[in-house]
Every structure is written in structure tokens, then in C-alpha cells.
Design a protein around this motif. Structure first.
Motif, mmCIF file in Angstrom:
data_model
loop_
_atom_site.group_PDB
_atom_site.id
_atom_site.type_symbol
_atom_site.label_atom_id
_atom_site.label_comp_id
_atom_site.label_asym_id
_atom_site.label_seq_id
_atom_site.Cartn_x
_atom_site.Cartn_y
_atom_site.Cartn_z
ATOM 1 N N ALA A 49 0.840 -1.198 0.000
ATOM 2 C CA ALA A 49 0.000 0.000 0.000
ATOM 3 C C ALA A 49 0.871 1.241 0.000
ATOM 4 C CB ALA A 49 -0.905 0.017 1.226
ATOM 5 N N VAL A 51 0.584 5.789 0.206
ATOM 6 C CA VAL A 51 -0.247 6.962 0.449
ATOM 7 C C VAL A 51 0.581 8.210 0.185
ATOM 8 C CG1 VAL A 51 0.311 6.970 2.942
ATOM 9 C CG2 VAL A 51 -1.724 8.164 2.115
ATOM 10 N N THR A 60 -4.456 7.156 -2.029
ATOM 11 C CA THR A 60 -3.946 5.857 -1.604
ATOM 12 C C THR A 60 -3.994 4.852 -2.756
ATOM 13 O OG1 THR A 60 -6.142 5.194 -0.835
ATOM 14 C CG2 THR A 60 -4.667 6.196 0.790
ATOM 15 N N GLU A 61 -3.153 3.825 -2.645
ATOM 16 C CA GLU A 61 -3.140 2.761 -3.637
ATOM 17 C C GLU A 61 -2.825 1.460 -2.930
ATOM 18 O OE1 GLU A 61 0.162 2.521 -6.189
ATOM 19 O OE2 GLU A 61 -0.825 1.255 -7.663
ATOM 20 N N TYR A 62 -3.482 0.375 -3.356
ATOM 21 C CA TYR A 62 -3.314 -0.913 -2.702
ATOM 22 C C TYR A 62 -2.986 -1.999 -3.713
ATOM 23 C CZ TYR A 62 -5.658 1.372 1.205
ATOM 24 O OH TYR A 62 -5.994 2.239 2.222
ATOM 25 N N THR A 71 -6.013 -0.937 5.242
ATOM 26 C CA THR A 71 -6.237 0.497 5.084
ATOM 27 C C THR A 71 -4.992 1.242 5.522
ATOM 28 O OG1 THR A 71 -8.597 0.226 5.559
ATOM 29 C CG2 THR A 71 -7.692 2.457 5.667
ATOM 30 N N ILE A 72 -4.445 2.047 4.613
ATOM 31 C CA ILE A 72 -3.267 2.859 4.929
ATOM 32 C C ILE A 72 -3.734 4.266 5.259
ATOM 33 C CG2 ILE A 72 -2.844 3.528 2.526
ATOM 34 C CD1 ILE A 72 0.169 3.309 3.106
ATOM 35 N N SER A 73 -3.101 4.886 6.234
ATOM 36 C CA SER A 73 -3.502 6.239 6.618
ATOM 37 C C SER A 73 -2.323 6.970 7.219
ATOM 38 C CB SER A 73 -4.658 6.192 7.631
ATOM 39 O OG SER A 73 -4.252 5.518 8.809
#
Length: 129
Positions: A49, A51, A60-62, A71-73
Motif C-alpha cells: 500500500a 499513500v 492511496t493505492e493498494y 487500510t493505509i492512513s
């Protein structure tokens, strides 16, 4: 100096959740690309991932195999990046690395999983059984 320090790795049962965190220092908060990489045993490191942190753009990209589960944050107040991992599978096992690309060094502000990273943390182990 840039420092990236990961935490949160653990051993969990399949279907469980973990939250990884990366403490970031020495990078601007509005011109960087951050990512989480995984290195499974005997395999190459791959980005799961990414961000962006570009003047308010937090795109964001997964990787397909984690999309919908991870979930990246980023928390700019704490200057951290997190990876919330839900529905963990045994194939998610590996060492997870926090990585960063300092966009001030490049002509274009592009952030995705394919970008070469400039800085790396030491990694945190995630084991799913």
C-alpha cells in the motif's frame, strides 16, 4: 536525518486484525510518498500500500491481494503512518517495512507503489497462522 520506526507486528490467528504504525521524522509532511512493503519468507519485498502526502492530496493505492482488507492512513499531527490490517490470512505473513520517498528530490510529485523509495525502516514481523 530521516528515521522511520515501525511497531505493531505480532502473531495472530487467521481472520484477525493488526494495526502497524510507522513513526516518521526528518521528512516534510506535504512532499512525501509513504508506503508499506512486505517481505514474505524466501520472497522479494513487495509494496502492499502507498499513500501520498502532497499539499493536502492523500491519494492511496493498494495491491490487489490486500485491497478491501488493509487500510493505509497518515496522522499528520502525530507524524505517523498506519496500516490497519483486517481479515488477515496466512499468506500475509512476513516482515513489514515502512518506506518513504522524499518528493523534494524529484521533478514530479507522483506517489504509487511502483516508485523507488529513498528511506526504509527496520521492519516489524507479522505472523498469521
Amino acid at each position: 536525518d530521516v528515521q522511520l520506526v515501525e511497531s505493531g507486528g505480532a502473531s495472530v490467528q487467521a481472520g484477525g486484525s493488526l494495526r502497524l504504525s510507522c513513526e516518521i521524522s526528518g521528512l516534510p509532511r506535504d512532499k512525501r510518498c509513504m508506503a508499506w512493503f512486505r517481505q514474505a519468507p524466501g520472497k522479494a519485498r513487495d509494496a502492499v500500500a502507498a499513500v501520498a502526502s502532497i499539499a493536502g492530496d492523500g491519494k492511496t493505492e493498494y495491491a490487489s491481494h490486500v485491497d478491501g482488507r488493509f487500510t493505509i492512513s497518515q496522522d499528520n499531527a502525530k507524524n505517523t503512518m498506519d496500516l490497519q490490517m483486517d481479515g488477515l490470512k496466512p499468506e500475509d505473513t512476513g516482515v513489514y517495512y515502512c518506506a518513504a520517498r522524499d518528493l523534494r528530490s524529484y521533478n514530479t510529485y507522483v506517489c504509487d507503489r511502483a516508485r523507488p523509495m529513498d528511506y526504509w525502516g527496520k521492519g516489524t514481523q507479522v505472523t498469521v497462522s
